[in-house]
Enzyme design. Structure first.
Site, short mmCIF file in Angstrom:
data_model
loop_
_atom_site.label_atom_id
_atom_site.label_comp_id
_atom_site.label_asym_id
_atom_site.label_seq_id
_atom_site.Cartn_x
_atom_site.Cartn_y
_atom_site.Cartn_z
N ASP A 418 0.86 -1.18 0.00
CA ASP A 418 0.00 0.00 0.00
C ASP A 418 0.89 1.23 0.00
OD1 ASP A 418 -1.73 2.11 0.59
OD2 ASP A 418 -2.98 0.89 1.93
N HIS A 419 0.85 1.98 -1.10
CA HIS A 419 1.78 3.11 -1.26
C HIS A 419 1.44 4.28 -0.34
CE1 HIS A 419 5.14 4.93 -3.03
NE2 HIS A 419 4.85 4.83 -4.31
N ARG A 420 0.29 4.24 0.33
CA ARG A 420 -0.04 5.30 1.28
C ARG A 420 0.85 5.23 2.52
NH1 ARG A 420 -6.29 4.14 2.21
NH2 ARG A 420 -5.37 2.07 2.37
N ILE A 422 3.80 2.74 2.60
CA ILE A 422 5.12 2.21 2.29
C ILE A 422 5.66 2.86 1.03
CG2 ILE A 422 6.39 0.11 1.68
CD1 ILE A 422 4.17 -1.43 3.25
#
Length: 446
Positions: A418-420, A422
């Protein structure tokens, strides 16, 4: 005196199921807490026990029926001395004929997860008929999600649960003001009012109807099983997180040498040292170094929840669909312990005997397609977790070593995150840590 036995509350967000087997017949004398039917829900097959003793006068369900919470299952003639048992809040798994070992409990409080963190306030829609609370006029923000431990039901009377369902509210999202957080009708009313005054949650995207495929030829329409439907709903929700996938490869020479060296002793103890078990142990060490991989995003509370425990979910392919049993406290277990537990949970998943608790509380998931094939893939995050590791098939590849190409068994690794929470650089470091731990195990202690 005749009385009804109805389907009790089965757990949060579980409102119906399919009857797998009816365990009693007309004329049978039953005792309180005696199993009456086996029911397949979205997540597991469970036994529904009797709430009171007596003689069965009428059986109102049969195998294959779909039943809902509150539906009448049996008519029973109560014995004069039969004391009613309290309605069960969480029926036991159908497989649990013998006492199961106590599941280790996490040190820190956690919220439900196929998931171990609180899900954002669900898209509960409130009816316009909800009564107004005069004391709520000043509240203008949607209520935050409620933190409850995995498997713990929201404390509320059946009448309160029914009231919440009629308003389209998930009872687990409602904060309780009574003793020990008990939820009242007033709490549900206040919750609905806060949602309405804050504009309510975002509306779900409108589903476009499919074309009439029968215009072009013969078709078969088959309803989804409970597990398949729940999987589809869960993955649709999970895809809302911004997914990114990093790929890497690990030289498995050292792992294969380790397995060969210890296989004789391990197999004598009835344990098979699998690659999945070894990778799970390495993940627990990697999470200790990179704790953001065991977190969850709380957008409603504008915070990130870090979990101080290490329960790892493992995707299991079953004839009924994909299930994810959870191995608890992996960081405290040996590879051998993990291998034994993985074998047991995988078999229970295939036999449809997993309990709801055995599929809850994970902080990170692993999925292994190596037994089937493929060179890489993009696994979908098991929301509200923030990362999942996929393993593909190991293959012999030429690798440059000491001035020449040598054949090496290479394992493809695919990490979705999850780019939010990591960043790409941290994902690359996390994945490289796992690869290097497989290639040179002592590097985990540096």
């Amino acid at each position: 005196m005749a009385s009804e036995i109805k389907l009790p509350e089965l757990g949060e967000n579980i409102e119906k199921g399919d009857v797998v087997r009816v365990l009693v017949n007309v004329g049978d004398t039953i005792k309180a807490d005696q199993p009456l039917i086996e029911l397949e829900t979205d997540k597991a097959t469970i036994e529904v026990p009797a709430t009171s003793g007596g003689k069965i006068l009428e059986v109102k369900v049969k195998t294959g029926d779909k039943v809902k919470v509150g539906q009448v299952l049996f008519i029973v003639e109560r014995r004069a001395d039969a004391a009613a048992a309290p309605p069960p809040s969480a029926p036991a798994p159908a497989a649990a004929k013998a006492a199961a070992p106590e599941t280790p409990k996490s040190a820190a409080p956690a919220a439900p997860a196929a998931a171990a963190a609180p899900a954002p306030a669900s898209g509960s829609s409130a009816s316009a008929k909800a009564p107004a609370d005069k004391n709520d006029a000043g509240l203008r923000s949607a209520p935050p999600p409620v933190n409850r431990a995995p498997g713990v039901l929201a404390p509320a009377a059946p009448s309160v649960r029914r009231f919440a369902r009629e308003l389209g509210v998930t009872i687990g999202d409602v904060p309780g003001s009574g003793p020990n957080g008990r939820i009242s009708i007033e709490d549900v009313t206040a919750f609905v009012k806060r949602i309405m005054t804050s504009g309510g949650p975002a509306a779900a995207p409108k589903r476009q109807p499919l074309p009439d495929f029968s215009k072009w030829g013969a078709i078969d329409v088959k309803p989804m099983s409970n597990i398949r439907r729940k999987t589809a709903e869960h993955l649709t929700a999970a895809w809302q997180a911004p997914h990114v996938t990093n790929h890497d490869k690990a030289d498995m020479t050292a792992v294969e040498e380790f397995r060969k060296a210890h296989s004789t002793v391990s197999e004598a103890d009835g344990v098979k040292l699998t690659v999945t078990a070894i990778v799970i142990k390495i993940i627990s060490i990697a999470i200790a170094k990179y704790p953001q991989f065991a977190s969850s995003v709380d957008m409603a509370g504008e915070s990130i929840i870090y979990k101080n425990y290490c329960h790892i979910g493992v995707a299991v392919d079953t004839p009924n669909g994909l299930l994810v049993p959870v191995i608890r406290d992996v960081n405290k277990k040996t590879i051998k312990d993990i291998a034994v537990e993985l074998t047991k949970l995988s078999q229970k998943a295939r036999d449809k005997k997993l309990s709801l608790d055995e599929m809850s509380g994970g902080v990170f998931s692993v999925t292994n397609l190596g037994g089937i094939g493929g060179t890489s893939f993009t696994p979908i995050i098991n929301q509200p977790e923030v990362a999942i590791l996929g393993l593909s098939r190991t293959s012999i590849e030429p690798v440059w070593r000491d001035g020449q190409f040598v054949p090496r068994p290479m394992l493809p690794l695919s990490l979705s995150y999850d780019h939010r929470v990591i960043d790409g650089a941290d994902a690359a470091r996390f994945l490289r840590f796992i690869a290097e731990a497989l290639e040179q195990p002592l590097t985990v202690y540096l």
